[in-house]
Design an enzyme around this catalytic site. Structure first.
Site, PDB file in Angstrom:
ATOM      1  N   LYS A 204       0.861  -1.182   0.000  1.00 50.83           N
ATOM      2  CA  LYS A 204       0.000   0.000   0.000  1.00 50.83           C
ATOM      3  C   LYS A 204       0.900   1.235   0.000  1.00 50.83           C
ATOM      4  O   LYS A 204       1.698   1.451   0.909  1.00 50.83           O
ATOM      5  CB  LYS A 204      -0.911   0.022   1.222  1.00 50.83           C
ATOM      6  CG  LYS A 204      -1.857   1.226   1.244  1.00 50.83           C
ATOM      7  CD  LYS A 204      -2.787   1.150   2.445  1.00 50.83           C
ATOM      8  CE  LYS A 204      -3.733   2.333   2.477  1.00 50.83           C
ATOM      9  NZ  LYS A 204      -4.645   2.276   3.646  1.00 50.83           N
ATOM     10  N   LYS A 259      -2.164  -1.557  -3.684  1.00 54.68           N
ATOM     11  CA  LYS A 259      -3.007  -0.356  -3.661  1.00 54.68           C
ATOM     12  C   LYS A 259      -2.127   0.880  -3.768  1.00 54.68           C
ATOM     13  O   LYS A 259      -1.166   0.992  -3.010  1.00 54.68           O
ATOM     14  CB  LYS A 259      -3.819  -0.324  -2.368  1.00 54.68           C
ATOM     15  CG  LYS A 259      -4.754   0.868  -2.239  1.00 54.68           C
ATOM     16  CD  LYS A 259      -5.495   0.842  -0.902  1.00 54.68           C
ATOM     17  CE  LYS A 259      -6.417   2.056  -0.791  1.00 54.68           C
ATOM     18  NZ  LYS A 259      -7.095   2.110   0.526  1.00 54.68           N
TER      19      LYS A 259
END
Length: 337
Positions: A204, A259
């Protein structure tokens, strides 16, 4: 040694298989189905409440009763998994994020009601503290404002356990603390939740594409222009992503997440090639907002562009995609079939 070739131009025309729809379908390397879709939803406290998210046209925050109506449509469309993101009142936010693991909290209540009404619908919960902290960071701060790793992990474990107890099928730690997957896996095992899955947000990034999401969950105002660069990944790095994924798999993650999505498809490809584990990607709020802005201005075709964008995730190696387009896409796919 002469390199072998398959034939000259006249005998090897790659356009032959592109001429007809039937042959394009036959040689298509990747396909997108409803089974690839995860639908993220924002949950509000109260009853009969519906709030539009200004920066995400077409997306709403819903109270649990209205969320159940949404879930009924998703089940009918065949969407396999819903991802919950709670929007709590400001009065419930604190420095230590106690509301995150309240057994009667908003996320926990939403899980119970969803599983009671639709046991066949998978329910995934976000394990992170930013919706519950007064400062909008994903953890507990020291006096200098630095997020404390191990103290935060202790709270995340409590949060994950409260979600599992409520009936969550998958807990998804999105905080990027070191070692939290192992701690959560151990706690779940010891509490008897051996079949509760962990989808780790392993790669992320500290991205600028999250702005609309932070508006949606109400953490942008608390963050007050701050950033999360001390725990989320540097967008310049991809080797580091492989290290993060390796650690999370070793610690007990059942699947991993990259992400944001489209700007990081190279990372998706590297993760899938390197580890071969279930790999997911998040088409985040900023990606959704950009698509919708262009679509609403008539600059892009909605259905064609959205379906193309999701096919790119599949081509890059994603086993599934979290996308705010999931409900619409499921409807389009059903029409096609």
């Amino acid at each position: 040694m002469t390199q072998q070739v398959f034939g000259d131009f006249s005998s090897r025309r790659l356009r032959r298989s592109r001429k007809h729809d039937f042959s394009r379908r036959l040689v298509r390397e990747n396909t997108l189905t409803v089974d690839d879709l995860i639908y993220p939803v924002f949950v509000l406290p109260g009853f009969q409440r519906r709030e539009a998210v200004a920066s995400m046209p077409g997306i709403e925050r819903l109270s649990i009763d209205l969320l159940l109506e949404e879930a009924a449509e998703l089940v009918q469309l065949g969407v396999p998994l819903i991802a919950l993101f709670p929007v709590v009142n400001a009065s419930q936010k604190s420095l230590l994020a106690e509301e995150a693991y309240n057994p009667e909290g908003l996320a926990q209540e939403a899980v119970r009601e969803l599983k009671k009404a639709f046991p066949e619908l998978g329910v995934m919960t976000d394990v992170a503290l930013d919706p519950f902290t007064v400062h909008g960071q994903d953890g507990i701060l020291d006096d200098s404002g630095y997020v404390l790793n191990d103290v935060t992990t202790e709270v995340l474990v409590k949060q994950a356990l409260s979600h599992a107890e409520a009936g969550a099928d998958i807990v998804a730690p999105s905080d990027m603390m070191d070692g939290r997957i192992g701690a959560i896996r151990q706690a779940l095992e010891e509490a008897g939740f051996i079949n509760t899955q962990i989808m780790a947000y392993s790669a992320k990034y500290a991205s600028n594409y999250y702005g609309p999401f932070r508006d949606a969950v109400g953490s942008a105002g608390n963050l007050k222009g701050g950033n999360k660069s001390t725990y989320q990944m540097d967008p310049a790095n991809s080797d580091e992503a492989l290290q993060e994924v390796a650690l999370d798999i070793q610690e007990g993650a059942d699947s991993v997440m990259v992400k944001p999505g489209m700007p990081y498809l190279d990372v998706v490809r590297r993760v899938k090639d390197q580890f071969g584990v279930p790999t997911f990607a998040y088409q985040v709020s900023g990606e959704y907002a950009m698509h919708m802005a262009a679509i609403q201005n008539g600059w892009l075709k909605e259905r064609e562009t959205v379906l193309e964008s999701l096919m790119c995730f599949k081509r890059a190696g994603a086993d599934g995609i979290l996308t705010y387009f999931a409900k619409r896409v499921a409807g389009w796919l059903k029409e096609q079939n």
